[in-house]
Design an enzyme around this catalytic site. Structure first.
Site, PDB file in Angstrom:
ATOM      1  N   LYS A 307      -1.848  47.626  60.509  1.00  0.00           N
ATOM      2  CA  LYS A 307      -2.945  48.374  61.143  1.00  0.00           C
ATOM      3  C   LYS A 307      -3.029  49.784  60.566  1.00  0.00           C
ATOM      4  O   LYS A 307      -4.099  50.367  60.473  1.00  0.00           O
ATOM      5  CB  LYS A 307      -2.722  48.441  62.649  1.00  0.00           C
ATOM      6  CG  LYS A 307      -3.011  47.122  63.348  1.00  0.00           C
ATOM      7  CD  LYS A 307      -3.012  47.304  64.850  1.00  0.00           C
ATOM      8  CE  LYS A 307      -3.368  46.000  65.528  1.00  0.00           C
ATOM      9  NZ  LYS A 307      -3.256  46.090  66.993  1.00  0.00           N
ATOM     10  N   ASN A 331       7.482  38.950  53.376  1.00  0.00           N
ATOM     11  CA  ASN A 331       6.535  39.247  52.298  1.00  0.00           C
ATOM     12  C   ASN A 331       7.125  38.980  50.908  1.00  0.00           C
ATOM     13  O   ASN A 331       8.280  38.583  50.777  1.00  0.00           O
ATOM     14  CB  ASN A 331       6.023  40.677  52.409  1.00  0.00           C
ATOM     15  CG  ASN A 331       7.145  41.693  52.278  1.00  0.00           C
ATOM     16  OD1 ASN A 331       8.178  41.412  51.662  1.00  0.00           O
ATOM     17  ND2 ASN A 331       6.964  42.855  52.863  1.00  0.00           N
ATOM     18  N   CYS A 393      -2.589  35.660  56.120  1.00  0.00           N
ATOM     19  CA  CYS A 393      -1.459  36.592  56.064  1.00  0.00           C
ATOM     20  C   CYS A 393      -2.098  37.954  55.902  1.00  0.00           C
ATOM     21  O   CYS A 393      -2.978  38.308  56.681  1.00  0.00           O
ATOM     22  CB  CYS A 393      -0.513  36.222  54.943  1.00  0.00           C
ATOM     23  SG  CYS A 393      -1.299  35.810  53.367  1.00  0.00           S
ATOM     24  N   ASP A 395      -3.409  39.362  52.593  1.00  0.00           N
ATOM     25  CA  ASP A 395      -4.536  39.145  51.703  1.00  0.00           C
ATOM     26  C   ASP A 395      -4.975  37.686  51.654  1.00  0.00           C
ATOM     27  O   ASP A 395      -6.032  37.367  51.127  1.00  0.00           O
ATOM     28  CB  ASP A 395      -4.167  39.605  50.283  1.00  0.00           C
ATOM     29  CG  ASP A 395      -4.006  41.116  50.218  1.00  0.00           C
ATOM     30  OD1 ASP A 395      -4.769  41.810  50.929  1.00  0.00           O
ATOM     31  OD2 ASP A 395      -3.125  41.596  49.485  1.00  0.00           O
ATOM     32  N   GLY A 396      -4.135  36.822  52.155  1.00  0.00           N
ATOM     33  CA  GLY A 396      -4.529  35.417  52.205  1.00  0.00           C
ATOM     34  C   GLY A 396      -4.379  34.700  50.883  1.00  0.00           C
ATOM     35  O   GLY A 396      -5.034  33.693  50.657  1.00  0.00           O
ATOM     36  N   TRP A 397      -3.533  35.233  49.989  1.00  0.00           N
ATOM     37  CA  TRP A 397      -3.370  34.498  48.727  1.00  0.00           C
ATOM     38  C   TRP A 397      -1.925  34.140  48.416  1.00  0.00           C
ATOM     39  O   TRP A 397      -1.654  33.518  47.406  1.00  0.00           O
ATOM     40  CB  TRP A 397      -4.027  35.233  47.566  1.00  0.00           C
ATOM     41  CG  TRP A 397      -3.631  36.670  47.378  1.00  0.00           C
ATOM     42  CD1 TRP A 397      -2.387  37.192  47.434  1.00  0.00           C
ATOM     43  CD2 TRP A 397      -4.505  37.765  47.078  1.00  0.00           C
ATOM     44  NE1 TRP A 397      -2.417  38.528  47.189  1.00  0.00           N
ATOM     45  CE2 TRP A 397      -3.709  38.922  46.958  1.00  0.00           C
ATOM     46  CE3 TRP A 397      -5.897  37.891  46.889  1.00  0.00           C
ATOM     47  CZ2 TRP A 397      -4.252  40.173  46.673  1.00  0.00           C
ATOM     48  CZ3 TRP A 397      -6.416  39.132  46.601  1.00  0.00           C
ATOM     49  CH2 TRP A 397      -5.599  40.266  46.503  1.00  0.00           C
TER      50      TRP A 397
END
Lengths: 620, 765
Positions: A307, A331, A393, A395-397
């Site tokens: 955030k 991560n 997640c 960035d989604g990659w």
């Protein structure tokens, strides 16, 4: 001056097309020969050790050196000759019996380092750190002429072409295979297989020119009720414009797996009407459930921390019918560190005591477990809960690609076939913009790049774990998975180059390079699991407990000479198949014979009772 | 009312049960519930309205029925039997809910109202009325009964009876005696009772000199002879009546040497290598004054028996291997983490806990030591003496492993059974003490045999096609130790068996006739426990043994295993496989732990010093050649290549089950193929034998458990009931106690809980 010396030797050798008789004279067709089926070596190079080195058509020898010592961690120093081409490093040991060698594509090199200053004798030591879990160390006499480059300096140049403004070897390689692997994945055909478009989902062309999102594919599946205009507005609310789009739909319940990046909630709790509407539409598209599950793959702390950077996660106020679940997967940096520790534990040697504790301390299996467990929860919600899910997640990659692709393998048996798996990789990883170039660092010397991470390796490891638990559910074997990983690094094929579909098109990768699937599909028999049983609508629920996860020794420990790569069950199964075929043939022959005889004898002596047969008691 | 209906998931309820449930169930119409009794078995005590817990972490679900204690087993007879799952093999001596008393490790009574708990032994008092009985079993099961609705007195009595009868004071109180007495000696006419235990067995028992003669011949040990001086056990109490010694040692010498050895154990011949080297086991020489002389005499006799007069190598097992207490401690720790600790809590530290149990380390140590012995026999061509203080524990393991690695005959079913008979039963492994059947001395208890089975499993796991049997066989063999009926596992040595059976016979006035001993069945008579169909689970569809040359009048095809030359190199082109991993052999003296930099600084001369030992070279050479499954087999010994024997240790753990998965699914497919091949072969035989159409290809008894049904060539999906625990079922076999009052949230951490209830309902556990 890398051209010196090497070029003429190649030219002189280009003419001598040679027999590979020294190898093919063996009793059986070896795997290596199968591997080379369908391609011709146009030239053979004689290395300084007088050994023959068949080169690829576009391969050029750049430098070679005699009297190089390879410090093998297993057997100690071995002397021999070293050859560097624009594709590979080749070392042939000459002072050992039997002769052995190293042959590795330069793409696997992560770092080449000269250790310490040259000694009084003029020896310099080089370490080659590889991406595939090994380190190689060589000792070589420095050239006396300080202007002349050492073979290792030449090596560094060709190992990292991107850093040296050279092109990757994949762009040179021109092998023609019977099948064109670039045609394996056709998004429209794949969505059609899933029954899309249908009354609730449509295929949108909004990203045709990658204007909505440059890391997404051109073809997107979105709810019918959301016009393109609204999608554009959603894209400004999702990180990198990666809006929620459909990945897979359940053929019966219509529950969908949807992927996206994190919402840009930020510290002030921003909201987007369009995003809320889109998620509502996704839920409405599935009549079976009045709920939507949002799986945020991150640990909740990490999600909250995002955030600060403008990201975050869906609040319950804004998305009333949605339930948010965190999957606690770490991560890329944590994963990179874990693999580094694993390499420490397995290479070169395994300490005899406390192996399991050492393995545990790497946390590698724990991460594998969390990823598989997350995918299992997603698959279970879709299959058993008949609920649609959104997975993201940051960035989604990375994690998102891992989770959706693994969940899809559990849910859809098509993805457990060889071709289906290729489609899955093309779709969930390549078209949806997993940043292969960054994560692997093709041809890039910057080995400390924080963007590197073994995300795809983890995915393949998870798939391997599933193949162990369900040995009959996958059409492909372990060799298939290892081959994919090897060519992830080799830079021989174009498949894993670049970071997105858009980049690959811009670089004309499909035009200028060969796809790894061309290679794979041209010799499928190498990759087939003989135990495979196709059962169409069978969902796999693997057991994700650490008790059932094991280290993939035949990948991570394969360089250890005490490691024997073997698939005895598969091997034996093939033998049994051959035996069955042979017996069947003979039974059929006898049947025909018997039929003829009965036909003739019944005409002669009709009515004579057929004697019952006493089987010959030769117990097998 | 529940009849025939498939009961769905039994651990649906993480919520408290409905009140009505527990109230209603005892009011079921009282059926007559009778325990099935074997010959010689009597009911000691029983209690009605007992609930057997079925689900794992909670005891809400259960079966109502009667709990019975006999002199053989704890039996639970449910009112409504669970529909028998299709795969369950039915044990002929024990029912689905039975536990043999010998299998009970610990009897724990609990009163959860008063918060009391007591471990019960023999002849003890119980000051509270138990609400719960927990039986910890030697085979890793944990079984729980609740007495909420049972009469408090009868509950107490049945608990005390179980505790008492599971601690027999005397070996003759072990059920086997009554059973064998009644079953095989009950009637005067011996043929009436029919079955002659051990009759028609193909497994040599090595209790007669002819079995030894055959073994001498089979291994070509011409310079060795059967010695009969211990007939009647007059020389050594722990040796068998027949054993094998060097030809050059006369009976007189042996008698003279005997007294120098521990328990008068004259060194025993185990096996001869094809090179003529012998494997011999020997106990310590107790008399230090005689030691050198006797040792020399024995050694020179062994040397004389070697065709090349090769030397003798002594391998001191006590020095190099863990002792029996270490092994016992390791198993207890392993049990703790496998079944006793709550699944999810042990999950996080599973690997390091497994490490600290040291079980895997011990398995590896034994295998490694066996490989060292194999090296001496195989490569140095010397005879080997296995030296152990008593020669009754560690040497059993090592001598068997050596033979399994060297001699393909030992990897066939009968060869393996003969091996155990020879090296364990006849050599006098103290099964009675090590199993602690009498629960007298915990110090003597040790799972040496289980450790051996685990070592065999590791070999099996690495070379599955080399063994005629399956891992189910190994598991069931381990379990048979706790069925106190078989001569195999009941005694410390053959003499003890003879004495006890004589005593028992005379006390019961049983006429022994010619046998001189009670005819205890051997565990190798598998039909004692399983039907023929269930026994096919022991047959390994992969076995290459003799099948290799069975194609009749066709080309004889040998299925020698070529070593898979897979080299997962990233190059596309071919290169000789030896050139692949850039390495020739093992030499791991270089320490790994140091950082890269440190290793790099070590200069060349240092590296050169690291010489391969000859045995390392031998192993490396062997691994560089293709494997011939019908010849020497060496295990991979890297710690990363040994695995946990999941079928044995985790079969009862519901959370560790892979529904519709596990190695069994591969086994299923292989079995179908092998069955098809067998069918074709029998067709061929029929054609060749009679020259006309075979009427029924399946007339012969198939060796495979899974058979091709209607549509060959189209592999059907594995049946849904298969799981990684197959053919065992965790249901009702693992109910960890002590979860009462645990907050619900704790359960919700469990991996299984991530699956929604819908999935659980579909699971056939």
């Amino acid at each position: 001056m890398e051209e010196s010396g090497s070029v003429d030797s190649v030219e002189s050798l280009c003419s001598s097309t040679t027999t590979r008789s020294d190898r093919s004279s063996g009793t059986k067709v070896s795997d290596t020969e199968l591997r080379s089926k369908g391609r011709t070596f146009e030239k053979v190079y004689k290395d300084p050790g007088k050994g023959e080195l068949p080169l690829l058509a576009e391969e050029l020898v750049q430098d070679a050196a005699k009297e190089v010592t390879y410090i093998c961690p297993f057997i100690g120093p071995a002397r021999g000759s070293l050859t560097v081409t624009n594709y590979r490093l080749f070392f042939r040991c000459t002072d050992r019996e039997p002769v052995f060698g190293l042959d590795l594509p330069l793409g696997v090199l992560s770092r080449v380092e000269k250790i310490g200053a040259a000694t009084s004798r003029g020896d310099a030591s080089y370490v080659l750190v590889c991406k595939d879990m090994r380190n190689l160390r060589f000792v070589h006499k420095e050239p006396e002429d300080s202007l002349k480059k050492s073979v290792f300096e030449v090596l560094m140049k060709f190992a990292f072409p991107v850093s040296n403004n050279l092109s990757l070897f994949a762009f040179e390689y021109k092998q023609v295979f019977p099948e064109n692997g670039w045609r394996v994945y056709d998004p429209l055909a794949e969505y059609k297989r899933q029954g899309l478009p249908n009354e609730s989902w449509r295929i949108s062309k909004v990203n045709d020119h990658y204007e909505l999102c440059d890391s997404y594919p051109a073809v997107l599946v979105v709810p019918v009720t959301i016009p393109d205009e609204e999608l554009r507005r959603v894209s400004s609310f999702r990180a990198k414009g990666r809006i929620p789009v459909l990945s897979w739909i359940h053929p019966e319940s219509q529950a969908a797996v949807v992927r996206s990046s994190q919402p840009m909630v930020g510290q002030n709790g921003r909201r987007s009407k369009e995003d809320e509407k889109l998620l509502q539409a996704i839920m409405d598209a599935n009549a079976q459930s009045h709920k939507l599950f949002i799986f945020d793959s991150r640990p909740s702390v990490n999600a909250a921390a995002n955030k600060m950077k403008g990201g975050g996660y869906e609040s319950e106020d804004a998305y009333q019918n949605a339930e948010l679940v965190f999957l606690d997967i770490h991560n890329i940096h944590v994963m990179r560190e874990s693999l580094r520790k694993l390499k420490d534990v397995v290479y070169p040697n395994i300490e005899e005591s406390h192996w399991l504790s050492n393995l545990e301390s790497t946390h590698w299996l724990e991460h594998i477990k969390l990823i598989l467990a997350g995918a299992l929860r997603i698959a279970d919600k879709v299959e058993s809960g008949k609920t649609s899910v959104v997975v993201h997640c940051s960035d989604g990659w990375d994690r998102t690609a891992q989770l959706t692709s693994l969940a899809l393998i559990m849910l859809d048996s098509h993805y457990r076939t060889i071709r289906g798996f290729q489609i899955l990789v093309e779709k969930e990883w390549l078209s949806f913009g997993h940043r292969f170039q960054q994560r692997v660092g093709h041809g890039d010397r910057n080995h400390t790049d924080a963007d590197r991470s073994p995300i795809f390796l983890q995915f393949i490891d998870c798939v391997w774990q599933m193949t162990r638990q369900f040995p009959a559910a996958f059409e492909f074997n372990e060799n298939f998975l290892i081959t994919i990983l090897d060519h992830l690094y080799s830079c021989l094929f174009g498949t894993f180059l670049c970071n997105s579909e858009q980049q690959r098109l811009k670089e004309e990768v499909p035009k200028r390079t060969v796809s790894v699937w061309s290679f794979v599909n041209s010799q499928l028999e190498e990759f087939v699991n003989p135990l495979y049983v196709h059962y169409p609508s069978h969902v796999l629920f693997p057991t994700v407990g650490i008790r059932h996860l094991q280290l993939w020794v035949s990948y991570y420990i394969r360089w250890n000479p005490r490691m024997r790569p073997q698939e005895p069950v598969h091997q034996r199964y093939k033998e049994l198949l051959a035996k069955r075929a042979e017996l069947q043939k003979r039974v059929e022959e006898l049947q025909r014979e018997a039929a003829n005889r009965t036909a003739s004898s019944s005409s002669e002596r009709a009515g004579s009772p057929t004697r019952s047969i006493t089987p010959v008691q030769t117990f097998v | 009312m529940f009849s025939g209906k498939q009961t769905k998931a039994t651990f649906k309820s993480y919520l408290p049960p409905l009140q009505t449930d527990s109230k209603k169930s005892p009011q079921l119409p009282i059926k007559k519930l009778e325990a099935k009794l074997l010959p010689g078995e009597i009911v000691v005590n029983e209690a009605n309205f007992v609930k057997k817990c079925i689900s794992t972490e909670s005891c809400q679900d259960g079966l109502w029925g009667k709990l019975v204690c006999t002199n053989f087993k704890v039996s639970f007879i449910p009112h409504n039997s669970l529909p028998l799952q299709r795969f369950q093999c039915t044990h002929r001596l024990l029912g689905e809910h039975d536990i043999s008393l010998a299998c009970v490790e610990q009897v724990v009574t609990v009163n959860d109202v008063k918060g009391k708990q007591k471990i019960l032994g023999s002849n003890q008092k119980l000051k509270f009325n138990p609400t719960e009985l927990v039986l910890y079993c030697k085979d890793f099961r944990i079984i729980r009964f609740r007495f909420d609705e049972a009469g408090p007195e009868s509950a107490k009595k049945v608990c005390l009876a179980i505790a008492h009868y599971s601690h027999p004071a005397d070996p003759q109180l072990l059920f086997g005696f009554e059973y064998v007495g009644k079953r095989y000696h009950g009637s005067t006419d011996e043929t009436v009772n029919g079955v002659d235990p051990g009759g028609g067995l193909q497994t040599p028992l090595f209790d007669c000199s002819s079995d030894w003669d055959r073994e001498i011949k089979r291994t070509g040990a011409s310079e060795w002879r059967v010695c009969t001086i211990n007939q009647g056990y007059f020389i050594s109490p722990s040796l068998p009546e027949f054993f094998v010694v060097p030809v050059s040692l006369a009976d007189q010498d042996l008698k003279q040497y005997a007294c120098c050895f521990y328990s008068q154990r004259i060194p025993l011949w185990c096996w001869n290598h094809s090179s003529g080297s012998a494997l011999v086991r020997m106990s310590n020489i107790s008399d230090p004054l005689q030691q050198r002389k006797v040792e020399q005499r024995i050694s020179s006799a062994i040397i004389k028996s070697h065709p090349l007069r090769s030397d003798v190598f002594k391998s001191d097992l006590d020095k190099n291997l863990p002792n029996i207490q270490d092994i016992q401690t390791a198993l207890l720790k392993l049990r703790q983490i496998c079944v006793i600790e709550p699944f999810e809590e042990s999950e996080e530290k599973w690997l390091s806990s497994l490490d600290s149990s040291r079980w895997m380390e011990y398995v590896r140590t034994f295998l490694k030591h066996a490989v060292d012995v194999v090296y001496m026999l195989e490569s140095r061509h010397v005879s080997v003496i296995l030296l152990e203080k008593e020669d009754r524990d560690l040497s059993c393991v090592i001598s068997c492993l050596v033979q399994l690695m060297c001699d393909p005959h030992c990897r066939s079913l009968h060869g393996f059974q003969g091996l155990i008979q020879k090296e364990w039963v006849m050599a006098g492994h103290r099964f009675l003490d090590r199993c602690n059947h009498l629960k007298k001395s915990d110090k003597e208890e040790s799972p040496v045999f289980l450790l051996f089975l685990d070592c065999v499993w590791q070999l099996w796991n690495q070379y599955p096609a080399a063994f005629e049997f399956t891992e189910v066989y190994l598991t069931v063999l381990g379990d048979s130790m706790w069925v106190p009926v078989f001569s195999t596992f009941l005694f410390n040595c053959p003499r003890q068996r003879a004495e006890h059976s004589r005593d028992f016979a005379s006390s019961k006035s049983i006429h022994l006739g010619q046998d001189q001993a009670l005819r205890f069945p051997s565990v190798w008579d598998w039909s004692q426990q399983f039907s023929l169909k269930d026994q096919t689970l022991f047959n390994n569809p992969l076995y290459v043994g003799k099948i290799a040359t069975c194609v009749q009048n066709g080309t004889v095809k040998t299925f020698t295993h070529r070593r898979s030359k897979k080299n997962y190199s990233s190059t596309v082109r071919g290169l000789p496989s030896a050139m692949r991993n850039g390495s020739l052999g093992p030499n791991d003296t270089l320490t790994r732990r140091n950082s890269l930099m440190l290793r790099l600084r070590s200069d060349l001369s240092q590296v050169r010093e690291q010489q391969e030992t000859p045995s390392e070279r031998f192993i490396r050479d062997w691994f560089s050649r293709p494997v011939d499954l019908q010849a020497l087999l060496l295990p991979q010994l890297l710690p990363s290549h040994l695995s946990v024997w999941k079928l044995y240790f985790l079969r009862w753990v519901p959370e560790a089950q892979i529904p519709q998965g596990g190695p069994i699914t591969a086994f299923h497919k292989l079995s179908l193929l092998t069955d098809e091949i067998e069918t074709l072969q029998s067709q061929l035989r029929q054609y060749n034998g009679a020259g006309c159409t075979p009427n029924n290809p399946h007339t012969e008894h198939s060796k495979m458990y899974f058979k091709v049904t209607s549509t060959p060539h189209q592999s059907p999906a594995p049946p849904e009931y298969l799981s990684s625990s197959f053919p065992f079922s965790p249901m009702g076999n693992l109910c960890r106690p002590g979860i009462l009052g645990t907050p619900l949230s704790k359960f919700l951490n469990g991996a299984k809980i991530w699956l929604s209830t819908e999935t659980l309902a579909n699971e056939t556990i």
